[in-house]
Each structure stands twice: as structure tokens, then as C-alpha cells.
Design a protein around this motif. Sequence first.
Motif, PDB file in Angstrom:
ATOM      1  N   LEU A   1      -9.257   9.063  -3.719  1.00 13.07           N
ATOM      2  CA  LEU A   1      -7.949   8.592  -4.167  1.00 13.07           C
ATOM      3  C   LEU A   1      -8.084   7.652  -5.367  1.00 13.07           C
ATOM      4  O   LEU A   1      -7.391   7.808  -6.374  1.00 13.07           O
ATOM      5  CB  LEU A   1      -7.234   7.876  -3.025  1.00 13.07           C
ATOM      6  CG  LEU A   1      -6.507   8.741  -2.003  1.00 13.07           C
ATOM      7  CD1 LEU A   1      -6.201   7.933  -0.748  1.00 13.07           C
ATOM      8  CD2 LEU A   1      -5.205   9.279  -2.596  1.00 13.07           C
ATOM      9  N   MET A   2      -8.972   6.684  -5.237  1.00 13.53           N
ATOM     10  CA  MET A   2      -9.158   5.732  -6.330  1.00 13.53           C
ATOM     11  C   MET A   2      -9.655   6.417  -7.601  1.00 13.53           C
ATOM     12  O   MET A   2      -9.347   5.979  -8.711  1.00 13.53           O
ATOM     13  CB  MET A   2     -10.141   4.637  -5.913  1.00 13.53           C
ATOM     14  CG  MET A   2      -9.569   3.598  -4.992  1.00 13.53           C
ATOM     15  SD  MET A   2     -10.722   2.227  -4.718  1.00 13.53           S
ATOM     16  CE  MET A   2     -11.940   3.020  -3.662  1.00 13.53           C
TER      17      MET A   2
ATOM     18  N   SER B   1      -5.930   8.046   5.416  1.00 15.43           N
ATOM     19  CA  SER B   1      -7.099   7.573   4.671  1.00 15.43           C
ATOM     20  C   SER B   1      -7.737   6.341   5.306  1.00 15.43           C
ATOM     21  O   SER B   1      -8.776   5.881   4.842  1.00 15.43           O
ATOM     22  CB  SER B   1      -6.703   7.239   3.231  1.00 15.43           C
ATOM     23  OG  SER B   1      -5.811   6.142   3.204  1.00 15.43           O
TER      24      SER B   1
ATOM     25  N   SER C   1       0.310   5.999   2.941  1.00 13.13           N
ATOM     26  CA  SER C   1      -1.089   5.547   3.053  1.00 13.13           C
ATOM     27  C   SER C   1      -1.656   5.776   4.446  1.00 13.13           C
ATOM     28  O   SER C   1      -2.415   4.954   4.958  1.00 13.13           O
ATOM     29  CB  SER C   1      -1.214   4.064   2.679  1.00 13.13           C
ATOM     30  OG  SER C   1      -0.886   3.853   1.333  1.00 13.13           O
TER      31      SER C   1
ATOM     32  N   SER D   1       0.822  -1.207   0.000  1.00 20.20           N
ATOM     33  CA  SER D   1       0.000   0.000   0.000  1.00 20.20           C
ATOM     34  C   SER D   1       0.853   1.252   0.000  1.00 20.20           C
ATOM     35  O   SER D   1       0.587   2.222  -0.717  1.00 20.20           O
ATOM     36  CB  SER D   1      -0.916  -0.010   1.233  1.00 20.20           C
ATOM     37  OG  SER D   1      -1.550   1.241   1.390  1.00 20.20           O
TER      38      SER D   1
ATOM     39  N   THR E   1      -6.287   3.316   5.507  1.00 16.36           N
ATOM     40  CA  THR E   1      -5.752   2.069   4.975  1.00 16.36           C
ATOM     41  C   THR E   1      -5.047   1.263   6.062  1.00 16.36           C
ATOM     42  O   THR E   1      -5.274   0.051   6.210  1.00 16.36           O
ATOM     43  CB  THR E   1      -4.758   2.360   3.835  1.00 16.36           C
ATOM     44  OG1 THR E   1      -5.437   3.051   2.796  1.00 16.36           O
ATOM     45  CG2 THR E   1      -4.168   1.073   3.288  1.00 16.36           C
TER      46      THR E   1
ATOM     47  N   SER F   1     -10.564   7.589   0.560  1.00 17.85           N
ATOM     48  CA  SER F   1     -10.139   6.435  -0.233  1.00 17.85           C
ATOM     49  C   SER F   1     -10.842   6.405  -1.590  1.00 17.85           C
ATOM     50  O   SER F   1     -10.225   6.070  -2.610  1.00 17.85           O
ATOM     51  CB  SER F   1     -10.416   5.137   0.537  1.00 17.85           C
ATOM     52  OG  SER F   1     -11.804   4.898   0.658  1.00 17.85           O
TER      53      SER F   1
ATOM     54  N   SER G   1      -1.316  -0.323  -4.533  1.00 18.70           N
ATOM     55  CA  SER G   1      -1.922   0.797  -3.826  1.00 18.70           C
ATOM     56  C   SER G   1      -3.433   0.833  -4.029  1.00 18.70           C
ATOM     57  O   SER G   1      -4.191   1.114  -3.101  1.00 18.70           O
ATOM     58  CB  SER G   1      -1.306   2.118  -4.285  1.00 18.70           C
ATOM     59  OG  SER G   1       0.039   2.187  -3.902  1.00 18.70           O
TER      60      SER G   1
ATOM     61  N   MET H   1      -6.593   0.862  -1.202  1.00 17.49           N
ATOM     62  CA  MET H   1      -7.646   1.876  -1.172  1.00 17.49           C
ATOM     63  C   MET H   1      -9.032   1.241  -1.228  1.00 17.49           C
ATOM     64  O   MET H   1      -9.959   1.657  -0.510  1.00 17.49           O
ATOM     65  CB  MET H   1      -7.465   2.839  -2.349  1.00 17.49           C
ATOM     66  CG  MET H   1      -6.198   3.650  -2.312  1.00 17.49           C
ATOM     67  SD  MET H   1      -5.956   4.543  -3.878  1.00 17.49           S
ATOM     68  CE  MET H   1      -4.252   5.064  -3.698  1.00 17.49           C
TER      69      MET H   1
END
Length: 462
Positions: free
Chosen positions: A85-86, A214, A211, A6, A216, A82, A303, A307
Motif C-alpha cells: 500500500l505504501m 491490512s 483500512s 487512517s 491497521t 501495508s 493514511s 500503514m
Amino acid sequence: MAAVGSAIGLGNIWRFPWMTAENGGSAFLLLYLLIVLVVGVPGLLAAFVIGRRSNRNPVGAFESLAGSRAWTALGALCVLTSIMLMSFYSVVGGWILRYFLESATGAYFADPGGHFAAISYGAEAFGYQLAVLAATALIVAAGIRRGIEATTKVMMPGIVVLLVGLAVWAFRQPGAAQGYEFYLGFDGAYLAENFLSVLGSAAGQALFTLSIGSGTMITYASYVDDDRSLPLDASAIAVLNLGIGVLAGLVVFPLLFSFAAGPTEGGPGALFVGIAGAFASLPGGRLLGAVFFLVVLLAALTSLISMLEIPVSLLVDEFDLERSTATRGLFALVAVTGGVNAFSPAVFTLFADHLVDLLLVLGLTGFMVYTAWVLGPAALEEYRDGAGPISRPLAIPWRYAIGTVFPAFLLFTFYADVTALIGLSVGTGPLLVATLLTVVPFVLVARRSVSRNRPQPTESAD
């Protein structure tokens, strides 16, 4: 290895060179290294403590440990971050997949800059984005051990081996010395003149690559046994993350100075424009291009997997959905939000360069204050479980540092970044005042929260 996967991703290989180039090279590198080690490791520990103490996803963790739904807003922020981010990360993953496939024909060799401009946004970019999201969803649907852990155990050594080979090759290129000077030669004058802007960017990049902020690491730590040393794991992740980031710079900057117009050529596309130009001019460039973009594709997948695991674990733990059902639903959601990024360069830049950094800083600030003052003694107990003789005495200093100094530092960088984003020129004095007016009430409110006893570990969502 899943947590390392990650932390080691596009943040190191794509975004780190881009941010370093736009913030003075070595000036940015110095602040980035310091923030990762001094702030990042304690921040990782805060997230680990929350995750292992609760055995829950970010939303469930804050509710179960604090005994108050007010803190679930922080968990909801993790889920929102998250997904955001994705939404842009998967676009970049699509670019990488396309370049990996096109390496076989050398489609990007003739005009690297023009080719990237033509393919970076639009319907075709969206199609490649969906392919990357589908691969991510398949791995996450398989679970933690059968999917995520098994995959990253193969991916991570492969990334390291391929990057080392590429760094050796880049060392022999004609502009390598200039690239190393820009990247590693300290520029104190630039840092003094642009300190606040570089500081905000370095803090955001540090949190992005580790990471943290968020949720994770909260999610991954919820699967960790009590006999694991959280300080050792946090330190290992930070050191490996730094190593991969620095190694990526040793690949990218010599090539940018050898085969592109300069380190800032291409903005978010610098990796593609500069590296593609390098491969186009070399014998065996198609093979080298395929190898390089395979490395970056593996990093992107590790990564993206982390997420997606955050909202998946929320739906599995809190709503009793099957993992496969939750993954399919979130795939559809991110396909929509990511599609906006795939079709709009302005939205993509806003997400990738500013918005996510700000959310990560706010998230980690909340984690630290929550761990220090809401969990309090329970956090110290969790920290010490499995810790060794060197790290155990650091528990109390760690608690008070994450409860006061580090949140203040993060909020200072937050305000510095916000003012730069909206175009205001503000000195350190007003930023310090704004920081104190925020962090002091936040800490006081958090200290009034009542920490509950540690809940019994729940069955893993895997």
C-alpha cells in the motif's frame, strides 16, 4: 481519531472518485455504501477484537491468541499488504505535495493533462515521494500519542472544514447538475449489466477506505482500553468514512463535468487533471488550488501514518527495536519498493487498481474466520467489554455472520475480481462453486484450532 484518520485518506478523496467514475457512478456508489455498512462495520469489529484482546501487532496477535504459528501467516500478510500500500500510496502523496507547492505559481494551469503526464512518473516523482515518506516517518517515530494521535487531531477537523467549503464552491459551477446526476442518480441498467465487476471494485474500495484487511485496525486497537465500546467505535469510523467519501464526490464530480472532458478523464490522474483545469479558469485559482491540495495532502499523510505503523509495531514488539530505528529501516525499504512504482506506470496501476484490493479481501476474510471460530467465546467477551445496551445483544449474531456469510461474500468478490483481471468471462454459478469449495474447508480447519485464554495485557509499544 487516529483510526478515523487512517480510514479517511486518499481512498476517499483520490481513489474513490476514480473508482466511482470507472464503475458507473451511482451504481458503484450504492454497492459501496451497502458494503461499508453491512460488511465493513462487522469487519472492523473483528479487527478491533483481535487487536484489543492481544495488545499486539498483527503478527504477534495471531500467534499469541491462537497458540499456533500457522496463523502468523495471516499477520505476515498484513505486513506485506501495508508495505505494498505504501509503495504506491506514497507516489500519489508525492504528486499531491508537488501540486500543492506548484499552486503558488500556477505551473499546472496552462496544460493540466500534459503537465500531469510529464510529472507523474520518473526521478522528480520519486523525489517528491521521498519527501512525503520522510514526513510520515517523522510522525510515526514520535509515537502513538505524541505523534500520530496529536497530528490527526489537528488534521481531521481541517480536512472536514476545507472539504465542506470546496463542496459549496463546486455547487455553483456550470457542470454541477450533470456531476450530481452521474454521481447520485441511480442507474439500474448499468448495475444489472456490470454487476460482478462493479461488486468487486466496490468491495475492494470499501476495505481500502476503512483500512481493514491490512492489520491497521488491529494495531490501533491494541492500544485501546477495555472500557471503550468497540461497536460504537467501529460504527463511528464507518459513518465518518462514508461522510468524507460522499463529500469528496460532491467536490470532484461537479468540477470534472464543469472543467474536464468527463468523469473518467485522466484515470488515476483524474483528480489532478480535472481539478487543476477548474482552478486554471477561475479568479483566485492559485489560492483555491493550494487549499484543495492541502486538504488532500493531509488526508494522504493520515493514511500513510497508519500503514507505516503496522510494520513499525511488529519490529518494536517482536524484535525489541527502538521505534526510531524501526521507522528508519522501514523508510529505506519503502523508498526502494515505492521507487519501482514511481518509475513504472504499469506497476503502479497493477498495485493501485487490483493487487492491493485482492490482498485486503483475503486479509479481512482471514480476520473474520479467525475471530469467529478460533477466538470464539473469547471474541464475544471482548466484544461485550465496554459495549452498550443496544450493541451487546448483537454479539452472537455478529459472531456467526462473520464466521459464515461475510467470508463467503468476500471470497465471491475475490474470485469475481480475479476473473475480471485475467480477462475471463465467468457467470455467477462457477463463482459460487469456487466460493463454497474455499470457504467451507477454511471454516472447518479454523474451527479445529484451539483458542487460548486471554493473555495479560502487555505494555504499549508506545
